[in-house]
Motif scaffolding. Sequence first.
Motif, PDB file in Angstrom:
ATOM      1  N   ALA A 265       0.868  -1.181   0.000  1.00 24.44           N
ATOM      2  CA  ALA A 265       0.000   0.000   0.000  1.00 24.44           C
ATOM      3  C   ALA A 265       0.906   1.232   0.000  1.00 24.44           C
ATOM      4  O   ALA A 265       2.070   1.149   0.415  1.00 24.44           O
ATOM      5  N   PRO A 266       0.429   2.376  -0.448  1.00 23.07           N
ATOM      6  CA  PRO A 266      -0.906   2.601  -0.994  1.00 23.07           C
ATOM      7  C   PRO A 266      -0.988   2.296  -2.480  1.00 23.07           C
ATOM      8  O   PRO A 266       0.038   2.132  -3.145  1.00 23.07           O
ATOM      9  N   VAL A 267      -2.209   2.216  -2.986  1.00 15.85           N
ATOM     10  CA  VAL A 267      -2.452   2.283  -4.424  1.00 15.85           C
ATOM     11  C   VAL A 267      -2.549   3.770  -4.750  1.00 15.85           C
ATOM     12  O   VAL A 267      -3.333   4.491  -4.129  1.00 15.85           O
ATOM     13  N   ILE A 268      -1.729   4.249  -5.668  1.00 13.31           N
ATOM     14  CA  ILE A 268      -1.770   5.674  -5.980  1.00 13.31           C
ATOM     15  C   ILE A 268      -2.278   5.896  -7.395  1.00 13.31           C
ATOM     16  O   ILE A 268      -2.053   5.090  -8.292  1.00 13.31           O
TER      17      ILE A 268
ATOM     18  N   PHE B 240       1.163   0.551  -8.286  1.00 12.07           N
ATOM     19  CA  PHE B 240       1.413  -0.209  -7.058  1.00 12.07           C
ATOM     20  C   PHE B 240       2.867   0.034  -6.657  1.00 12.07           C
ATOM     21  O   PHE B 240       3.755   0.065  -7.514  1.00 12.07           O
ATOM     22  N   TYR B 241       3.096   0.131  -5.368  1.00 19.29           N
ATOM     23  CA  TYR B 241       4.452   0.222  -4.833  1.00 19.29           C
ATOM     24  C   TYR B 241       5.112  -1.160  -4.895  1.00 19.29           C
ATOM     25  O   TYR B 241       4.523  -2.158  -4.482  1.00 19.29           O
ATOM     26  N   ILE B 242       6.340  -1.212  -5.433  1.00 28.15           N
ATOM     27  CA  ILE B 242       7.089  -2.471  -5.509  1.00 28.15           C
ATOM     28  C   ILE B 242       7.753  -2.737  -4.159  1.00 28.15           C
ATOM     29  O   ILE B 242       8.450  -1.868  -3.626  1.00 28.15           O
ATOM     30  N   PRO B 243       7.575  -3.923  -3.568  1.00 24.56           N
ATOM     31  CA  PRO B 243       8.218  -4.214  -2.279  1.00 24.56           C
ATOM     32  C   PRO B 243       9.736  -4.053  -2.369  1.00 24.56           C
ATOM     33  O   PRO B 243      10.345  -4.288  -3.420  1.00 24.56           O
ATOM     34  N   LYS B 244      10.342  -3.671  -1.251  1.00 27.36           N
ATOM     35  CA  LYS B 244      11.793  -3.472  -1.243  1.00 27.36           C
ATOM     36  C   LYS B 244      12.537  -4.717  -1.701  1.00 27.36           C
ATOM     37  O   LYS B 244      13.554  -4.636  -2.392  1.00 27.36           O
ATOM     38  N   ALA B 245      12.041  -5.883  -1.327  1.00 22.29           N
ATOM     39  CA  ALA B 245      12.715  -7.137  -1.687  1.00 22.29           C
ATOM     40  C   ALA B 245      12.734  -7.375  -3.187  1.00 22.29           C
ATOM     41  O   ALA B 245      13.554  -8.158  -3.678  1.00 22.29           O
ATOM     42  N   ASN B 246      11.852  -6.716  -3.924  1.00 22.91           N
ATOM     43  CA  ASN B 246      11.736  -6.944  -5.360  1.00 22.91           C
ATOM     44  C   ASN B 246      12.201  -5.768  -6.214  1.00 22.91           C
ATOM     45  O   ASN B 246      12.225  -5.868  -7.442  1.00 22.91           O
ATOM     46  N   GLN B 247      12.545  -4.648  -5.582  1.00 24.72           N
ATOM     47  CA  GLN B 247      12.826  -3.459  -6.372  1.00 24.72           C
ATOM     48  C   GLN B 247      14.030  -3.617  -7.294  1.00 24.72           C
ATOM     49  O   GLN B 247      14.025  -3.136  -8.429  1.00 24.72           O
TER      50      GLN B 247
ATOM     51  N   ALA C  69       1.519  20.043 -18.428  1.00 22.48           N
ATOM     52  CA  ALA C  69       1.559  18.600 -18.681  1.00 22.48           C
ATOM     53  C   ALA C  69       1.937  17.794 -17.443  1.00 22.48           C
ATOM     54  O   ALA C  69       1.916  16.568 -17.469  1.00 22.48           O
ATOM     55  N   ALA C  70       2.273  18.480 -16.361  1.00 20.21           N
ATOM     56  CA  ALA C  70       2.724  17.788 -15.149  1.00 20.21           C
ATOM     57  C   ALA C  70       1.550  17.141 -14.416  1.00 20.21           C
ATOM     58  O   ALA C  70       0.387  17.502 -14.612  1.00 20.21           O
ATOM     59  N   THR C  71       1.896  16.186 -13.540  1.00 18.45           N
ATOM     60  CA  THR C  71       0.879  15.589 -12.675  1.00 18.45           C
ATOM     61  C   THR C  71       0.233  16.671 -11.826  1.00 18.45           C
ATOM     62  O   THR C  71       0.930  17.452 -11.175  1.00 18.45           O
ATOM     63  N   GLN C  72      -1.085  16.728 -11.815  1.00 24.13           N
ATOM     64  CA  GLN C  72      -1.783  17.740 -11.032  1.00 24.13           C
ATOM     65  C   GLN C  72      -1.779  17.394  -9.548  1.00 24.13           C
ATOM     66  O   GLN C  72      -1.536  18.237  -8.698  1.00 24.13           O
ATOM     67  N   TYR C  73      -2.065  16.143  -9.246  1.00 23.53           N
ATOM     68  CA  TYR C  73      -2.049  15.659  -7.875  1.00 23.53           C
ATOM     69  C   TYR C  73      -2.125  14.141  -7.904  1.00 23.53           C
ATOM     70  O   TYR C  73      -2.346  13.523  -8.952  1.00 23.53           O
ATOM     71  N   ILE C  74      -1.928  13.535  -6.740  1.00 22.60           N
ATOM     72  CA  ILE C  74      -1.964  12.079  -6.593  1.00 22.60           C
ATOM     73  C   ILE C  74      -2.950  11.737  -5.476  1.00 22.60           C
ATOM     74  O   ILE C  74      -2.969  12.387  -4.431  1.00 22.60           O
ATOM     75  N   VAL C  75      -3.763  10.715  -5.711  1.00 18.53           N
ATOM     76  CA  VAL C  75      -4.647  10.183  -4.679  1.00 18.53           C
ATOM     77  C   VAL C  75      -4.069   8.853  -4.202  1.00 18.53           C
ATOM     78  O   VAL C  75      -3.843   7.949  -5.013  1.00 18.53           O
ATOM     79  N   ALA C  76      -3.797   8.760  -2.908  1.00 20.11           N
ATOM     80  CA  ALA C  76      -3.248   7.539  -2.313  1.00 20.11           C
ATOM     81  C   ALA C  76      -4.322   6.874  -1.458  1.00 20.11           C
ATOM     82  O   ALA C  76      -4.907   7.519  -0.583  1.00 20.11           O
ATOM     83  N   GLN C  77      -4.571   5.581  -1.705  1.00 20.96           N
ATOM     84  CA  GLN C  77      -5.599   4.829  -0.980  1.00 20.96           C
ATOM     85  C   GLN C  77      -4.949   3.643  -0.270  1.00 20.96           C
ATOM     86  O   GLN C  77      -4.228   2.871  -0.885  1.00 20.96           O
ATOM     87  N   TYR C  78      -5.265   3.493   1.023  1.00 18.10           N
ATOM     88  CA  TYR C  78      -4.563   2.530   1.863  1.00 18.10           C
ATOM     89  C   TYR C  78      -5.390   1.339   2.324  1.00 18.10           C
ATOM     90  O   TYR C  78      -4.841   0.266   2.540  1.00 18.10           O
ATOM     91  N   ASN C  79      -6.674   1.506   2.544  1.00 17.55           N
ATOM     92  CA  ASN C  79      -7.407   0.559   3.380  1.00 17.55           C
ATOM     93  C   ASN C  79      -8.060  -0.606   2.651  1.00 17.55           C
ATOM     94  O   ASN C  79      -8.428  -0.501   1.488  1.00 17.55           O
ATOM     95  N   SER C  80      -8.258  -1.674   3.411  1.00 22.77           N
ATOM     96  CA  SER C  80      -9.066  -2.798   2.977  1.00 22.77           C
ATOM     97  C   SER C  80     -10.536  -2.383   2.969  1.00 22.77           C
ATOM     98  O   SER C  80     -10.969  -1.561   3.773  1.00 22.77           O
TER      99      SER C  80
END
Length: 228
Positions: A104-107, A126-133, A194-205
Motif C-alpha cells: 500500500a498505498p495504491v496511488i 502499485f508500490y514495488i516491495p523493497k525485496a523486489n525493487q 503537462a505535469a501531474t496535477q495531484y496524486i490520490v493515495a488509498q490505503y485501506n481494505s
Amino acid sequence: MAIFDLLKLSFLVSLLSESNSVSSINGGGVAVFPPTCERIECPSYDVIHGGDGFEIRRYNSTMWVSTQPIDDISLVDAGRIAFFQLYDYIQGKNDNHQKMEMTAPVITEVKPSDGPFCASSFVVSFYIPKANQATAPSAEGLHLQKWGVTYVAVRQFSGFVMDDDVGKEVSALYESIAGTVWSDAIDKSHADEAATQYIVAQYNSPFEFKNRVNEIWLTFNWEDGLAI
C-alpha cells in the motif's frame, strides 16, 4: 484461486471502488499513520514539517509499477480499468513470472488529458516491495517508475474515495499551504500544464469501515529541503 488470493483481489478492487462516504480526518488534519502499513509494506518517509491541515514528507528512492495513461472522466472508473493489469502483475504475469507481496498505498496520478472529451488522464500504480525493487520485471502494457528523493505535501481524509469529493480535498490542501514557505516550490513544480496535477493515495481494505485513511499528494522539488 485460493481464498487468500480472493481476499487480496477483493481488497485491491475495493481500494479503487466507488462509495459514498468521504470526510476529513480531524477536520482536515494529518499525522494519522495508516493502519494498513502496520500489516503490509508501505514506502517509508520522513516528516519534514507538520502544518495546519497538511504535512510535508520526504520519500527516499522508491519503485512503482504503473499503467499507461487512462483517459476518463472518473478516477474511480479509471481505477477499475487499471486494477486487473496491476493485480495480474504482482501475481506473476510479468516478464520474469515473479510474484510479489501486496503493498500500500495504491496511488493514482491525475494529469491533464489529451483526449477531446476527457477531463483527466489517470496513471495507477502499485508500490514495488523493497525485496523486489532491484529485480522488478517489466510487463506488457505497464512500466516501472523509479522515484528519486521526493518531497510531498500531504492532506489526509477518511471514508471511501469518491470523484465528487477529491477535488474539494485538493483545493483544501492548496488553501492550507498558501502563504507558507512551501507554497512557491509547490506552485513552481505544478506550473507545467503537462505535469501531474495531484496524486490520490488509498490505503485501506474494504472490510475496514472505521479509521480509513486516504491522502492527496502534491509532489514538488525542494532544493534546500535538507537544511530545514
